[in-house]
Write an enzyme that holds these catalytic residues in place. Structure first.
Site, PDB file in Angstrom:
ATOM      1  N   ASP A   5       0.847  -1.183   0.000  1.00  0.00           N
ATOM      2  CA  ASP A   5       0.000   0.000   0.000  1.00  0.00           C
ATOM      3  C   ASP A   5       0.891   1.245   0.000  1.00  0.00           C
ATOM      4  O   ASP A   5       2.102   1.140   0.195  1.00  0.00           O
ATOM      5  CB  ASP A   5      -1.007   0.002   1.157  1.00  0.00           C
ATOM      6  CG  ASP A   5      -0.359   0.026   2.526  1.00  0.00           C
ATOM      7  OD1 ASP A   5       0.855  -0.230   2.632  1.00  0.00           O
ATOM      8  OD2 ASP A   5      -1.059   0.296   3.513  1.00  0.00           O
TER       9      ASP A   5
ATOM     10  N   TYR B 145       2.910   4.755   0.842  1.00  0.00           N
ATOM     11  CA  TYR B 145       3.547   5.288   2.043  1.00  0.00           C
ATOM     12  C   TYR B 145       2.526   6.118   2.818  1.00  0.00           C
ATOM     13  O   TYR B 145       1.674   6.794   2.238  1.00  0.00           O
ATOM     14  CB  TYR B 145       4.739   6.165   1.669  1.00  0.00           C
ATOM     15  CG  TYR B 145       5.900   5.404   1.066  1.00  0.00           C
ATOM     16  CD1 TYR B 145       6.621   4.464   1.815  1.00  0.00           C
ATOM     17  CD2 TYR B 145       6.302   5.630  -0.246  1.00  0.00           C
ATOM     18  CE1 TYR B 145       7.698   3.778   1.264  1.00  0.00           C
ATOM     19  CE2 TYR B 145       7.389   4.948  -0.804  1.00  0.00           C
ATOM     20  CZ  TYR B 145       8.079   4.030  -0.044  1.00  0.00           C
ATOM     21  OH  TYR B 145       9.141   3.339  -0.586  1.00  0.00           O
TER      22      TYR B 145
ATOM     23  N   PHE C 136       6.710   1.828  -4.073  1.00  0.00           N
ATOM     24  CA  PHE C 136       8.073   2.060  -3.592  1.00  0.00           C
ATOM     25  C   PHE C 136       8.609   3.458  -3.880  1.00  0.00           C
ATOM     26  O   PHE C 136       9.623   3.860  -3.312  1.00  0.00           O
ATOM     27  CB  PHE C 136       9.055   1.007  -4.148  1.00  0.00           C
ATOM     28  CG  PHE C 136       8.818  -0.378  -3.644  1.00  0.00           C
ATOM     29  CD1 PHE C 136       9.176  -0.749  -2.360  1.00  0.00           C
ATOM     30  CD2 PHE C 136       8.198  -1.330  -4.459  1.00  0.00           C
ATOM     31  CE1 PHE C 136       8.940  -2.032  -1.881  1.00  0.00           C
ATOM     32  CE2 PHE C 136       7.955  -2.615  -3.986  1.00  0.00           C
ATOM     33  CZ  PHE C 136       8.330  -2.974  -2.699  1.00  0.00           C
TER      34      PHE C 136
ATOM     35  N   HIS D 121      11.202  -9.343   0.620  1.00  0.00           N
ATOM     36  CA  HIS D 121      10.907  -7.913   0.548  1.00  0.00           C
ATOM     37  C   HIS D 121      12.206  -7.136   0.789  1.00  0.00           C
ATOM     38  O   HIS D 121      13.054  -7.552   1.579  1.00  0.00           O
ATOM     39  CB  HIS D 121       9.863  -7.551   1.607  1.00  0.00           C
ATOM     40  CG  HIS D 121       9.261  -6.212   1.417  1.00  0.00           C
ATOM     41  ND1 HIS D 121       9.863  -5.058   1.865  1.00  0.00           N
ATOM     42  CD2 HIS D 121       8.108  -5.826   0.823  1.00  0.00           C
ATOM     43  CE1 HIS D 121       9.114  -4.016   1.561  1.00  0.00           C
ATOM     44  NE2 HIS D 121       8.038  -4.454   0.922  1.00  0.00           N
TER      45      HIS D 121
END
Length: 267
Positions: A89, A91, A102, A230
């Site tokens: 989702d 920031y 990202f 991740h």
């Protein structure tokens, strides 16, 4: 993070911070080839439920990011997609969310996960460390920077998860798999990797659909699905699939070149 997840909005957030001000998909421009998927979703029960939820949170005074939830679909036409990088989702801090997974706006401090992405890019392709955290250049070259949930509340990660966005983003992923002749999917972390089955199933079903339709070569869809941990500092170096050292950028570049497709990862 403490207190009720859907309590009062954070009063200290400056009013000039870019944010979502209304549920108004008609004001979120996208490339025309994404429109059929979006239109079908907005008309669906899940789409209407999501709209009601987000508007109710806005009415309650919640500060919601980003201002343009569908910006990834504005920068990257479906017809130009070569790579998909899937995040969770947006920031949840002021000035951070852009609507691209990202990525952060120019001038904003680079978050730890993105810094690790840049470290791997530097290690893998010997590229200089980018000075900006904006990935807009990738998006304009065919890298679909998609989150599975497209809005979030200030200071409350995953606050809009499981409210309907995932149904839309699954439909978008499925459309890429059915439509794009050759695409690389970079799935970092368990959340993104959970979409591998959907991607592979839709790619196979589209390829199978060509069998027997016409004489001559079969124009199947192809997908390269690459998995790693991740890029978060908590998991980037952890086995069994460390993100640092995964070599995904070079693998994606080489595979696309085999399909006569070029992608410049330089930022």
């Amino acid at each position: 993070m403490t207190g009720d997840l859907f309590g009062d909005a954070v009063a200290s957030t400056p009013v000039d911070v870019p944010r979502l001000t209304a549920w108004s998909p008609q004001d979120w421009p996208v490339q025309a080839d994404w429109a059929p998927v979006l239109d079908a979703f907005w008309r669906s029960e899940q789409g209407m439920s999501l709209a009601a939820f987000v508007q109710s949170r806005l009415d309650a005074g919640a500060v919601i990011y980003p201002r343009h939830p569908l910006w990834a679909l504005q920068l990257t036409p479906l017809s130009q997609v070569k790579v998909v990088i899937l995040g969770q989702d947006p920031y949840h801090g002021p000035h951070q969310a852009q609507g691209l997974s990202f990525s952060v706006a120019p001038g904003i401090k680079i978050p730890p996960s993105l810094r690790n992405i840049f470290k791997e890019l530097q290690r893998d392709l010997n590229q200089p460390m980018p000075s900006s955290g904006s990935l807009e250049a990738w998006a304009k070259r065919g890298v679909l920077l998609l989150n599975t949930s497209l809005t979030v509340e200030d200071g409350r990660p995953a606050s809009h998860a499981k409210q309907g966005w995932e149904q839309l983003t699954d439909a978008l992923l499925a459309e890429v798999a059915r439509t794009v002749p050759a695409c690389v999917y970079l799935l970092w972390g368990a959340h993104a990797q959970a979409k591998a089955e959907l991607i592979e199933r839709e790619t196979r079903s589209q390829a199978a659909g060509f069998v027997g339709l016409r004489d001559g070569p079969i124009h199947a869809r192809e997908a390269l699905v690459l998995k790693a941990n991740h890029p978060s500092p908590f998991s980037a170096l952890r086995p069994p699939r460390p993100f640092i050292g995964c070599g995904h950028f070079g693998q994606a570049k080489a595979w696309l070149l085999q399909k006569n497709l070029r992608l410049d990862w330089n930022l």
